[in-house]
Motif scaffolding. Structure first.
Motif, PDB file in Angstrom:
ATOM      1  N   TRP A 130       0.821  -1.198   0.000  1.00  0.00           N
ATOM      2  CA  TRP A 130       0.000   0.000   0.000  1.00  0.00           C
ATOM      3  C   TRP A 130       0.860   1.256   0.000  1.00  0.00           C
ATOM      4  N   THR A 166       0.358   5.782   1.161  1.00  0.00           N
ATOM      5  CA  THR A 166      -0.520   6.818   1.718  1.00  0.00           C
ATOM      6  C   THR A 166      -1.163   7.678   0.639  1.00  0.00           C
ATOM      7  N   MET A 183      -8.120   0.827   4.630  1.00  0.00           N
ATOM      8  CA  MET A 183      -7.431   0.771   5.923  1.00  0.00           C
ATOM      9  C   MET A 183      -8.369   0.623   7.128  1.00  0.00           C
ATOM     10  N   TYR A 238       1.205  -7.855   7.717  1.00  0.00           N
ATOM     11  CA  TYR A 238       2.298  -7.036   7.192  1.00  0.00           C
ATOM     12  C   TYR A 238       1.697  -5.976   6.269  1.00  0.00           C
ATOM     13  N   PHE A 239       1.813  -4.717   6.641  1.00  0.00           N
ATOM     14  CA  PHE A 239       1.391  -3.611   5.791  1.00  0.00           C
ATOM     15  C   PHE A 239       2.679  -2.991   5.259  1.00  0.00           C
ATOM     16  N   THR A 286       5.072  -0.829   2.643  1.00  0.00           N
ATOM     17  CA  THR A 286       5.125   0.356   1.790  1.00  0.00           C
ATOM     18  C   THR A 286       6.575   0.710   1.498  1.00  0.00           C
ATOM     19  N   SER A 323       9.448   6.846   6.623  1.00  0.00           N
ATOM     20  CA  SER A 323       8.830   6.609   7.931  1.00  0.00           C
ATOM     21  C   SER A 323       8.105   7.861   8.437  1.00  0.00           C
ATOM     22  N   ILE A 368       4.671   7.987   6.771  1.00  0.00           N
ATOM     23  CA  ILE A 368       3.827   6.908   7.296  1.00  0.00           C
ATOM     24  C   ILE A 368       3.350   7.241   8.708  1.00  0.00           C
ATOM     25  N   ILE A 389      -0.457   7.487  10.024  1.00  0.00           N
ATOM     26  CA  ILE A 389      -0.927   6.590  11.095  1.00  0.00           C
ATOM     27  C   ILE A 389      -1.477   7.404  12.273  1.00  0.00           C
ATOM     28  N   ILE A 412       3.256  -1.812  10.393  1.00  0.00           N
ATOM     29  CA  ILE A 412       3.686  -1.290   9.095  1.00  0.00           C
ATOM     30  C   ILE A 412       5.178  -1.517   8.917  1.00  0.00           C
ATOM     31  N   TYR A 413       5.524  -1.913   7.707  1.00  0.00           N
ATOM     32  CA  TYR A 413       6.906  -2.221   7.362  1.00  0.00           C
ATOM     33  C   TYR A 413       7.306  -1.445   6.124  1.00  0.00           C
TER      34      TYR A 413
END
Length: 187
Positions: free
Chosen positions: A83, A85, A94, A111-112, A114, A118, A121, A125, A134-135
């Motif tokens: 995914w 943003t 989401m 596992y989300f 992208t 960071s 993200i 979030i 999120i990874y």
């Protein structure tokens, strides 16, 4: 004036919507709203068309912690969502993922993934109140989990069988999806 408005109301409405869609601040919320309206439960792949993941070697960087290897999920029911943003269908699905994660986060590996920074993200979030795992993808995904379409979501059984390979927006918190996860967890 009233006669003009009555005669041209559809043109005025069209121009108004067009203007809203070209303005970045209003385009994204409108697109997310429409995507949520058209989302359905994801489709399970026919058993004859399912692949089994053979390569679990995939280094991923969680937000604010040490890198992990996807191989830690071998033998577990796993959901991988690719995914971003800036992707309206990604943003639209989401909330349903958050509800599913709230119910299954201790039983299913989520596992989300992208490729964004960071900072971007974390802002997303925090703004939306999500606590999804999120990874950040630093290395190429295993071949069977590669996609050029966002969002793409894979659901895998304990044996690594790819049960769902869904592109585009979906309602992940559906009864159908929950029943599938319960079935996969019981195997």
């Amino acid at each position: 004036m009233i006669g003009f408005l009555k005669k041209h109301w559809s043109n005025i409405l069209f121009v108004g919507l067009f203007v809203l869609l070209i303005i970045p601040q209003t385009r994204m919320p409108i697109q997310v709203f429409v995507q949520r309206l058209i989302s359905f439960s994801p489709s399970e792949k026919a058993e004859s068309k399912r692949e089994t993941l053979t390569d679990y070697n995939w280094s991923l960087q969680p937000l604010n912690s040490e890198a992990i290897n996807f191989s830690q999920s071998k033998g577990k029911v796993t959901i991988v969502n690719l995914w971003a943003t800036w992707c309206p269908p990604c943003v639209a699905e989401m909330p349903s993922f958050q509800k599913l994660f709230n119910s299954y986060g201790d039983k299913v590996d989520f596992y989300f993934v992208t490729s964004e920074t960071s900072e971007k993200i974390e802002k997303f979030i925090d703004k939306n109140g999500y606590n999804l795992p999120i990874y950040i993808q630093k290395y190429k995904a295993p071949t069977q989990l590669e996609s050029n379409v966002l969002p793409t979501t894979y659901v895998m059984s304990k044996t690594g069988e790819i049960v769902i390979d869904e592109t585009g927006v979906a309602d992940w918190n559906s009864k159908k999806m929950r029943a599938l996860l319960d079935k996969l967890l019981s195997e």
